[in-house]
Design a protein around this motif. Sequence first.
Motif, PDB file in Angstrom:
ATOM      1  N   GLN A   5       1.109  -0.804  -0.052  1.00 22.61           N
ATOM      2  CA  GLN A   5       0.384   0.074   0.338  1.00 22.61           C
ATOM      3  C   GLN A   5       0.958   1.504   0.184  1.00 22.61           C
ATOM      4  N   ALA A  40      -4.934   1.566  -0.758  1.00 19.58           N
ATOM      5  CA  ALA A  40      -6.134   0.634   0.142  1.00 19.58           C
ATOM      6  C   ALA A  40      -6.387  -0.469  -1.311  1.00 19.58           C
ATOM      7  N   VAL A  41      -6.980   0.464  -1.911  1.00 23.25           N
ATOM      8  CA  VAL A  41      -8.505  -0.567  -2.740  1.00 23.25           C
ATOM      9  C   VAL A  41      -7.115  -1.425  -3.666  1.00 23.25           C
ATOM     10  N   GLU A  43      -4.642  -1.629  -3.756  1.00 16.38           N
ATOM     11  CA  GLU A  43      -2.892  -3.004  -3.877  1.00 16.38           C
ATOM     12  C   GLU A  43      -3.849  -3.666  -2.548  1.00 16.38           C
ATOM     13  N   ARG A  44      -5.390  -3.723  -2.602  1.00 21.38           N
ATOM     14  CA  ARG A  44      -5.557  -6.095  -2.577  1.00 21.38           C
ATOM     15  C   ARG A  44      -6.038  -5.944  -3.783  1.00 21.38           C
ATOM     16  N   ALA A  47      -3.582  -7.522  -5.223  1.00 20.22           N
ATOM     17  CA  ALA A  47      -3.433  -9.135  -4.643  1.00 20.22           C
ATOM     18  C   ALA A  47      -3.667  -9.827  -5.156  1.00 20.22           C
ATOM     19  N   ASP A  49      -7.069  -9.771  -3.918  1.00 27.64           N
ATOM     20  CA  ASP A  49      -8.314 -10.193  -3.162  1.00 27.64           C
ATOM     21  C   ASP A  49      -9.696 -11.089  -3.790  1.00 27.64           C
ATOM     22  N   SER A  52     -12.449  -8.786  -0.742  1.00 31.02           N
ATOM     23  CA  SER A  52     -12.704  -8.043  -0.252  1.00 31.02           C
ATOM     24  C   SER A  52     -12.828  -6.967  -1.516  1.00 31.02           C
ATOM     25  N   VAL A  53     -12.851  -7.482  -2.656  1.00 32.41           N
ATOM     26  CA  VAL A  53     -12.960  -6.346  -3.895  1.00 32.41           C
ATOM     27  C   VAL A  53     -14.760  -7.046  -4.288  1.00 32.41           C
ATOM     28  N   TRP A  56     -16.862  -4.894  -1.666  1.00 30.73           N
ATOM     29  CA  TRP A  56     -16.916  -3.389  -2.533  1.00 30.73           C
ATOM     30  C   TRP A  56     -17.994  -3.273  -3.109  1.00 30.73           C
TER      31      TRP A  56
END
Length: 98
Positions: A5, A40-41, A43-44, A47, A49, A52-53, A56
């Motif tokens: 991040q 942060a978004v 980075e996710r 990765a 992720d 998380s995505v 959102w």
Amino acid sequence: MKTTQEELATQIDEAQWDWLRAHLERGGLICVAADLDIAAVGERIAADDAASVQTWIETRKLTKPTAEQIAAWDGDQTVRFTTLIISPYVLIQEKLHG
């Protein structure tokens, strides 16, 4: 190598709408809600992720630009965006006027 991040925060930039239009046309723009940290978004997403995505997306914190947003941005040459490239996407947050 894992993208952090903090590394992504150094890549955040500002852009005007006409600079982003080409990314819209290829389907690469993603709107990030103002209450989320764009680094942060990013980075996710980098990765992979998916949980998380997906959360959102389901809560409308990550969206594609709507026809109404596009029309408004096309009509306002003063609008600026915070941007972060997470290839193949460009994450954007509309900056508040003022």
